[in-house]
Design an enzyme around this catalytic site. Sequence first.
Site, PDB file in Angstrom:
ATOM      1  CE1 TYR A  56       5.491 -34.815  25.194  1.00 60.66           C
ATOM      2  CE2 TYR A  56       3.604 -36.236  24.973  1.00 60.66           C
ATOM      3  CZ  TYR A  56       4.799 -36.000  25.206  1.00 60.66           C
ATOM      4  OH  TYR A  56       5.634 -37.258  25.829  1.00 60.66           O
ATOM      5  CB  SER A 222      14.311 -39.077  18.174  1.00 59.17           C
ATOM      6  OG  SER A 222      14.049 -39.517  19.277  1.00 59.17           O
ATOM      7  CB  ILE A 278      -0.779 -46.078  14.256  1.00 54.62           C
ATOM      8  CG1 ILE A 278      -0.347 -44.765  14.261  1.00 54.62           C
ATOM      9  CG2 ILE A 278      -1.565 -46.397  15.429  1.00 54.62           C
ATOM     10  CD1 ILE A 278      -1.335 -43.539  14.274  1.00 54.62           C
TER      11      ILE A 278
END
Length: 324
Positions: A56, A222, A278
Site C-alpha cells: 500500500y 471498489s 468511516i
Amino acid sequence: MTLQPNSYVVLNDGHKMPVLGFGTYAPPTYTKEQAEESTKVAIEVGYRHINCSFMYGNEVQVGRGINSKIADGTVKREDIFHTGKLWNNSHSPERVRPALERSLRDLQLDYLDLFLIHTPLECKPGDDLFPIDENGKTIYHHTDIRETWKAMEVCKDAGLVRSIGVSNFNCRQLELILNMPGLKYKPVCDQVECHIYLPQSKLLEFCKSHDIVLVSYGVLGSSRAENWIDQDAPRLLEDPVLNAVAKKVNRTPAQVAERHLLQKGIVVLAKSFSPERIKENFQVFDFELSEEDMKALDGINKKLRYLDMNVWKEHPEFPFHDEY
C-alpha cells in the site's frame, strides 16, 4: 446472531481477531497523509482491527495514526489488532524476516498481530513492486510457497508476529501448506475478495472445515479510481436487491452488505476516507438481518471479481483459474 462492537473470532492459534476491520489501502487519488488521518478517525469511532500492507505504500502514515491514538490514551497497543502483508518480491525465505522487520520499523510497532503472504504470485526479488522486463512482462520467480511459509513460522517463533496467514490463496494452495511435512502452524486466515457478487461459499466451507477464518476485502465494491478495477462492472452499492433490503431495515446499503457477511461468520474489512462513512460503516452491530433477507442477498451471486489480476494470469501460481 449476537454481534457487538467488541466481537471477535478466536483464531486457530488462540489469538483473537476483531470481526470488523478498517482497510487502509488508498488509490493514487488520495495522499498518504489521508491514510494517517483516516486511521485516527477509525480508532476514534471504535475500530480496533487495522489492515495494511507494504504494497500500500503507507505503512509509515498508518503507523503514525495508530501511535498517535496510543499516545493520547484512546487505546493501548494491546487493544489494536494490526495486519501486515509480505509482498510478492519477498517470498524467498531469506527475505521474509527482513520484509517484516522493515514493516515494523515503518509502523513503529514492536510486533504485528497478523502477517499474511499477500498473494501466492511471486515476482523477482528486489525493491520494485512489479518488476518487468524490457518487453513490459512481469518477471516471475518461483519459490516453493512451503519454504516461504516455514520462514513465516520462524517469524512467529521469534515474537515478531503473533499470527500468520495468507491472502488471495485458493483451496489447492491452502492445502499445499496444510499438508506440508513438518507443519508447525496452520494459516489462521485467508483474506480474499468477498461480497454479495462474489460470496466465496465453497472457499468459506473449506476454510471452516480447517478452522481457518475467511477475511473479506472489497465488501463494498471498489473505487473506479483504481486502474486494476473493471471499470464496466456493476456498482455493488447500487444493487436493487441490496437497496431493497437496506430500505426495509432502515440502513445504508453499505451497512447491509457488511452485516450480511458478518452473519455468515466472515470477518469484514471496510474502507473509506470519509470520516462520516468511516463512522457509518462501523454502525453494524445494532441490527440483524432476517433469514429472509439473508437468502435474498445470498441469491445475488454474480461470480464477479472487481480486482482484475489478469496481468498475472500466466504466473504458474495464479489463484483464480481454480473455481475456489
